[in-house]
Design an enzyme around this catalytic site. Structure first.
Site, short mmCIF file in Angstrom:
data_model
loop_
_atom_site.label_atom_id
_atom_site.label_comp_id
_atom_site.label_asym_id
_atom_site.label_seq_id
_atom_site.Cartn_x
_atom_site.Cartn_y
_atom_site.Cartn_z
NE ARG A 45 -3.05 0.50 3.21
CZ ARG A 45 -2.35 0.63 4.35
NH1 ARG A 45 -1.54 1.66 4.53
NH2 ARG A 45 -2.47 -0.26 5.31
CE1 TYR A 97 -15.44 10.96 -17.43
CE2 TYR A 97 -15.05 10.95 -15.06
CZ TYR A 97 -15.36 10.28 -16.24
OH TYR A 97 -15.59 8.93 -16.20
CG ASP A 170 -8.81 15.43 -15.92
OD1 ASP A 170 -8.09 14.79 -16.71
OD2 ASP A 170 -9.86 14.97 -15.44
CE LYS A 195 -11.60 7.28 -19.39
NZ LYS A 195 -11.89 8.58 -18.77
C1 PLP Z 1 -12.42 8.99 -17.49
C2 PLP Z 1 -12.06 10.32 -16.96
C3 PLP Z 1 -11.85 10.51 -15.58
C4 PLP Z 1 -12.07 9.41 -14.55
O1 PLP Z 1 -11.15 8.39 -14.68
P1 PLP Z 1 -11.44 6.84 -14.28
O2 PLP Z 1 -10.16 6.18 -14.59
O3 PLP Z 1 -12.61 6.39 -15.09
O4 PLP Z 1 -11.76 6.85 -12.81
C5 PLP Z 1 -11.47 11.77 -15.15
N1 PLP Z 1 -11.33 12.79 -16.02
C6 PLP Z 1 -11.53 12.64 -17.35
C7 PLP Z 1 -11.35 13.80 -18.24
C8 PLP Z 1 -11.91 11.41 -17.86
O5 PLP Z 1 -12.13 11.27 -19.18
#
Ligand code: PLP
Length: 383
Positions: A45, A97, A170, A195
């Site tokens: 952890r 998001y 982000d 992604k």
């Molecule tokens: C998918 C996404 C998230 C969240 O990520 P997860 O891995 O699904 O928890 C946050 N910000 C953006 C812009 C995203 O496309």
């Protein structure tokens, strides 16, 4: 070194064995020589060699001080929100998001409120920053209408008003291949590595890259205290994915650019209404994208002249190569209908106000041949 060389050269081989592919250290604990005397690892952890290799890798790619890997993008966002206390305020982009919006809603009951504002016009933040503002949350490009905000200008204005405000970007939609927010003045970059970074639609992962030591240590404390860590195997998959990041994002951006121009031409044959892509000169902040980004990215959105849910459904269910699915950034092209999928829980009035029309369709462009993709879309319009 050029970006593409740096990506490959920054993956460390295993210091113990020389293995060029990072081993998956599938272990929860580590044998100690004497109490407290160990090889830098005592419990997974807190730290794990495979996860550590990923963290060092992304630190280099995003020009940070250090990084922390989480079990999902949202777990990493949650850790950042835990930096705040009762009555602190957040300024966030208004088409943030959906999952982040849901999480920020949860923090309301702890007395942490968020104001959502249009950041495409940098001066807007001047009217909303107060002495309670602790954090500015930027997404650029945004989902699904690809709005662009000027990271450098927002950082400049915010630092002038109050240098203690943390600026978070982000960077999921852009990836480090397209832009590096820390170099533009941000304090923290986060990624849903689910992604583009992992890139093959086979893993959930989140990454935080931090500019300075003190903030890194605070976040590391939060992660160790709460436990949303990335597993060794998922760390390995993410490292493996990032190795081809440059190739993928370049190809996806080139494909997306051609598809955006194709869709823009389709306006003349009374099918397509609006096209959203930062690479088009008609895009509101095309010039900011040109200055801030190395490529325009792999996401394209468009709406139909016949602006109904039914007409959009007809298109998204008749493509053959574009698979109907949520998420983005993988090697396969995906098509999605935000009004009934990713944004179905957003009330229709709010959804339309942020530009998500009933017929809006979002494409996540993959690495296939672009002619094939264009033909697939064209055929779906003829049906
Ligand atoms: C998918 C996404 C998230 C969240 O990520 P997860 O891995 O699904 O928890 C946050 N910000 C953006 C812009 C995203 O496309």
């Amino acid at each position: 070194m050029k970006e593409e060389t740096k990506i490959i050269q920054n993956i460390l081989s295993d210091p113990l064995t020389g293995a060029i592919s990072t081993p998956i250290y599938q272990t929860s604990t580590y044998v100690q020589e004497a109490p407290g005397i160990n090889k830098g690892f005592d419990y997974t952890r807190t730290n794990n060699p495979t996860r550590r290799t990923l963290e060092k890798f992304i630190t280099k790619l995003e020009y940070g001080y250090d990084s922390i890997a989480f079990s999902s993008g949202l777990a990493s966002i949650d850790a950042i929100l835990k930096l705040l206390k009762y009555k602190d305020e957040i300024l966030a982009v208004n088409d943030i998001y959906g999952g982040t919006f849901r999480l920020l809603n949860l923090y309301k009951k702890l007395g942490i409120n968020t104001q959502y504002i249009d950041m495409t016009n940098t001066k807007n933040i001047l009217h909303h920053i107060s002495n309670k503002t602790k954090l500015i949350w930027i997404e650029t490009p945004t989902n699904p209408t690809l709005k662009i905000s000027d990271i450098k200008e927002i950082c400049k204005i915010s630092n002038k008003l109050n240098p203690n405000i943390l600026i978070i970007v982000d960077n999921t939609f852009a990836s480090p291949v397209i832009q590096n927010p820390i170099n533009l003045g941000a304090d923290i970059v986060i990624h849903s590595a689910t992604k583009y970074l992992a890139g093959h639609s086979d893993v959930l992962a989140g990454l935080i890259v931090v500019k300075e030591k003190e903030l890194y240590e605070e976040l590391k404390y939060i992660q160790n205290a709460t436990g949303g860590v990335l597993s060794p195997i998922d760390s390995w998959l993410t490292i493996r994915g990032i190795q081809t990041l440059y190739l993928r994002v370049k190809k996806q951006s080139e494909n997306a650019n051609k598809i955006a121009f194709f869709l823009n031409d389709k306006k003349n044959s009374s099918v397509v209404d609006k096209v959203y892509y930062p690479g088009l000169s008609i895009h509101k902040n095309h010039l900011v994208a040109l200055k801030q980004q190395r490529y325009f990215g792999g996401i394209v959105s468009f709406s139909l002249i016949n602006d109904t849910i039914e007409s959009a459904k007809k298109v998204v269910t008749s493509t053959k190569l574009f698979k109907l699915a949520e998420s983005l950034g993988g090697t396969k092209s995906l098509i999605c209908h935000p009004a009934t999928m990713t944004h179905k829980s957003t009330p229709s009035k709010i959804r339309k106000k942020s530009g998500i029309q009933d017929s809006l369709i979002r494409l996540s462009i993959g690495i296939e041949d672009v002619e094939d993709l264009i033909n697939d879309l064209n055929n779906s319009f003829l049906l």
